[in-house]
Motif scaffolding. Sequence first.
Motif, PDB file in Angstrom:
ATOM      1  N   THR A  63       6.440  22.863   1.267  1.00 50.50           N
ATOM      2  CA  THR A  63       6.067  23.512   2.524  1.00 50.50           C
ATOM      3  C   THR A  63       4.628  23.243   2.939  1.00 50.50           C
ATOM      4  OG1 THR A  63       5.540  25.527   1.290  1.00 50.50           O
ATOM      5  CG2 THR A  63       7.745  25.377   2.283  1.00 50.50           C
ATOM      6  N   MET A  64       3.834  22.657   2.049  1.00 50.22           N
ATOM      7  CA  MET A  64       2.469  22.300   2.431  1.00 50.22           C
ATOM      8  C   MET A  64       1.955  21.162   1.555  1.00 50.22           C
ATOM      9  SD  MET A  64      -1.029  24.564   2.785  1.00 50.22           S
ATOM     10  CE  MET A  64      -1.175  24.812   1.022  1.00 50.22           C
ATOM     11  N   TYR A  65       1.329  20.213   2.204  1.00 54.05           N
ATOM     12  CA  TYR A  65       0.630  19.126   1.526  1.00 54.05           C
ATOM     13  C   TYR A  65      -0.850  19.280   1.845  1.00 54.05           C
ATOM     14  CZ  TYR A  65       5.204  16.951   0.954  1.00 54.05           C
ATOM     15  OH  TYR A  65       6.511  16.684   0.601  1.00 54.05           O
ATOM     16  N   LYS A  66      -1.654  19.465   0.821  1.00 49.97           N
ATOM     17  CA  LYS A  66      -3.087  19.707   1.022  1.00 49.97           C
ATOM     18  C   LYS A  66      -3.885  18.562   0.391  1.00 49.97           C
ATOM     19  CE  LYS A  66      -4.609  23.848   0.109  1.00 49.97           C
ATOM     20  NZ  LYS A  66      -5.133  25.003  -0.697  1.00 49.97           N
ATOM     21  N   LEU A  67      -4.589  17.806   1.233  1.00 56.85           N
ATOM     22  CA  LEU A  67      -5.499  16.785   0.739  1.00 56.85           C
ATOM     23  C   LEU A  67      -6.798  17.464   0.326  1.00 56.85           C
ATOM     24  CD1 LEU A  67      -5.424  13.626   3.063  1.00 56.85           C
ATOM     25  CD2 LEU A  67      -4.754  13.781   0.668  1.00 56.85           C
ATOM     26  N   LEU A  68      -7.239  17.193  -0.888  1.00 57.31           N
ATOM     27  CA  LEU A  68      -8.399  17.878  -1.441  1.00 57.31           C
ATOM     28  C   LEU A  68      -9.622  16.965  -1.434  1.00 57.31           C
ATOM     29  CD1 LEU A  68      -6.562  19.399  -4.542  1.00 57.31           C
ATOM     30  CD2 LEU A  68      -6.997  20.524  -2.341  1.00 57.31           C
ATOM     31  N   ASN A  69     -10.683  17.426  -0.805  1.00 57.76           N
ATOM     32  CA  ASN A  69     -11.964  16.707  -0.810  1.00 57.76           C
ATOM     33  C   ASN A  69     -11.799  15.259  -0.370  1.00 57.76           C
ATOM     34  OD1 ASN A  69     -14.771  16.605  -1.173  1.00 57.76           O
ATOM     35  ND2 ASN A  69     -14.576  15.843  -3.272  1.00 57.76           N
ATOM     36  N   TYR A  70     -11.004  15.057   0.664  1.00 59.26           N
ATOM     37  CA  TYR A  70     -10.869  13.713   1.212  1.00 59.26           C
ATOM     38  C   TYR A  70     -11.971  13.490   2.234  1.00 59.26           C
ATOM     39  CZ  TYR A  70      -9.029   9.655   3.665  1.00 59.26           C
ATOM     40  OH  TYR A  70      -8.890   8.421   4.244  1.00 59.26           O
TER      41      TYR A  70
ATOM     42  N   LEU B  29       1.732  14.047   6.924  1.00 65.28           N
ATOM     43  CA  LEU B  29       0.733  13.412   6.068  1.00 65.28           C
ATOM     44  C   LEU B  29       0.794  11.900   6.216  1.00 65.28           C
ATOM     45  CD1 LEU B  29      -1.364  13.428   3.737  1.00 65.28           C
ATOM     46  CD2 LEU B  29       0.553  13.592   2.137  1.00 65.28           C
ATOM     47  N   TYR B  30       1.986  11.366   6.328  1.00 65.05           N
ATOM     48  CA  TYR B  30       2.151   9.918   6.456  1.00 65.05           C
ATOM     49  C   TYR B  30       1.529   9.417   7.766  1.00 65.05           C
ATOM     50  CZ  TYR B  30       4.528   5.438   5.585  1.00 65.05           C
ATOM     51  OH  TYR B  30       4.817   4.120   5.319  1.00 65.05           O
ATOM     52  N   THR B  31       1.704  10.165   8.844  1.00 65.46           N
ATOM     53  CA  THR B  31       1.069   9.800  10.113  1.00 65.46           C
ATOM     54  C   THR B  31      -0.453   9.759   9.957  1.00 65.46           C
ATOM     55  OG1 THR B  31       2.870  10.748  11.430  1.00 65.46           O
ATOM     56  CG2 THR B  31       0.747  10.470  12.527  1.00 65.46           C
ATOM     57  N   PHE B  32      -1.007  10.781   9.307  1.00 63.06           N
ATOM     58  CA  PHE B  32      -2.446  10.823   9.049  1.00 63.06           C
ATOM     59  C   PHE B  32      -2.877   9.581   8.263  1.00 63.06           C
ATOM     60  CE2 PHE B  32      -5.989  11.946   6.235  1.00 63.06           C
ATOM     61  CZ  PHE B  32      -6.915  12.452   7.141  1.00 63.06           C
TER      62      PHE B  32
ATOM     63  N   ILE C 281       0.868  -1.180   0.000  1.00 64.03           N
ATOM     64  CA  ILE C 281       0.000   0.000   0.000  1.00 64.03           C
ATOM     65  C   ILE C 281       0.901   1.225   0.000  1.00 64.03           C
ATOM     66  CG2 ILE C 281      -1.825   1.290   1.165  1.00 64.03           C
ATOM     67  CD1 ILE C 281      -2.579  -1.257   2.659  1.00 64.03           C
ATOM     68  N   ASN C 282       0.781   2.040  -1.020  1.00 67.76           N
ATOM     69  CA  ASN C 282       1.525   3.292  -1.063  1.00 67.76           C
ATOM     70  C   ASN C 282       0.592   4.440  -0.687  1.00 67.76           C
ATOM     71  OD1 ASN C 282       2.065   5.799  -3.181  1.00 67.76           O
ATOM     72  ND2 ASN C 282       3.890   5.100  -2.108  1.00 67.76           N
ATOM     73  N   MET C 283       1.128   5.410   0.054  1.00 71.01           N
ATOM     74  CA  MET C 283       0.306   6.524   0.541  1.00 71.01           C
ATOM     75  C   MET C 283      -0.348   7.290  -0.597  1.00 71.01           C
ATOM     76  SD  MET C 283       1.438   9.717   2.994  1.00 71.01           S
ATOM     77  CE  MET C 283       2.610  10.441   1.844  1.00 71.01           C
TER      78      MET C 283
END
Length: 504
Positions: free
Chosen positions: A189-196, A209-212, A63-65
């Motif tokens: 500087t920022m990773y934004k998950l969109l409409n998750y 993000l990986y922890t999430f 499983i890849n993130m």
Amino acid sequence: MSKKFLFVNENIFTFNSGTEFSAMNRIKLFKQNNVDAKIVTRNYNPSLHQEIQKYGIADDDIINMYDYFQGEMGPKKHHEYLRYSNLVDKHEYKINGVDNNKSYIEKLGQRVAKVSIFPLTVGEIGNVDYYDNFGNVSSRDVFDYRGFKSKTIYMHPDGNVGHELVLNKAGDPVMEITHMNIGEQLMPTMYKLLNYKGKTFRFNTEDELYTFFLNEISDKDTVIINDRPSLTVSVGEVKATKHKYQIMHNEHTEDPAQAGNPKAKLFDNLTPLFDNYQNSYEGVITPTEAQRNDLAKRYPKMNFYSIFDAAIFEMHKPASDVTNHEITYMGRVFRDKNVAELISIIPAVKQTIPDVHLTMMGYFESAQFKNELDEIIKQLDVVDNVSMIDYKTGQDKQNVLEKTRVLVQSSKGEGLSMALIEGLAYGIPEVAYDVNYGPNEIIDNDKNGSLIESGDLGKFASQVIDILDNDEKHKQQSEHAIEKADKFSADNVMKQWNQFFETI
């Protein structure tokens, strides 16, 4: 058992270290024994599902993130060939094939894009670079091996990355990655998950993000085994399960000879675990009893377990049939593996055995280091006696090992040594330094090889000569190597894991 195991790693690379090979070996072992387990990787890698094929890992073993948030975790079902792709309107644009690796897209004689073909495919799209009116790359589309556009990268005129959009198969953005200059270095500087799940989530780092992500795929019955010390914090912050373990693949102190000294300096990448996250992990798994005992003395409040980090699944043609004078080193060709010393013993061996030949098989620390080794080979006048080849897999690796009369290792420190264990499966006598940890778990001195005091090049050379030049001794040591292999058989290593399962 009802537990689900996740083996946490950064990636499965084109060139892997023992850490990745150990995780892949373990997933095969667990799968063979019907234990629910997955390798879980963090890095974005459009080649991932191509790479794992080389190692016999199935698409559903990993499983890849990024795959997860793209909703694309399955196998390859589509080939995106440039010639037939909707990427190019053939009525308006012309495809100008340059060679097997790239083509240009042109309109009215002007070059508008370059298509790089996906490595190791025939005509499938890899990257597409789009040019502005000045010939600068303005954006890049990155295609996944499985045949869909996976990411778009937008560039500044100076060629630096501005921001990235990670896409699902339908072409919808699922993640935005912003890059900015921090000091003189351009960094995300920022990773934004969109409409998750109907919401937008922001993270400062990929590790956050990986922890999430790990929380999303875990529950109270999940057991996380972290293979990478670089991910200690990401795993330590996971709250969905308390069952978290760090597995060691190397010695833990900068000076391996001081590993038993509780005050010896740890490797820096281990300080988060032992200084800050002791209480976040239920224990640490080491590949040898010796390392477990040394760490238990140093950290008496932590739980330590000992399990071999490699298992032998099948035996191969025994090296007792080998009558040449071939020596092999297998592993990373890095400075920390001390490989130059292997080259330095060849002139001494050559005096007795003129046709001795050393094959160094692995991936190199850098082109510069390979050049340095080439210079040593020339200076020692052993150009005809030493070959350096890239790391091999599958049948290509088997062909090398079946021709090997002695397997050698010169590192000053180890966790266990997957290479030496693999050598047992071929019945190869082995010569290695007797260092912390591992070689003395694998080599019984003067039975299936020789253990040498670290740095004693004369003794190392003489033991190699003794095995190469004495057919009867080689035969006896090869037979002992085959016997020793049983210690690391899949059945015996699984017994260790079953004992560990009882403690969870």
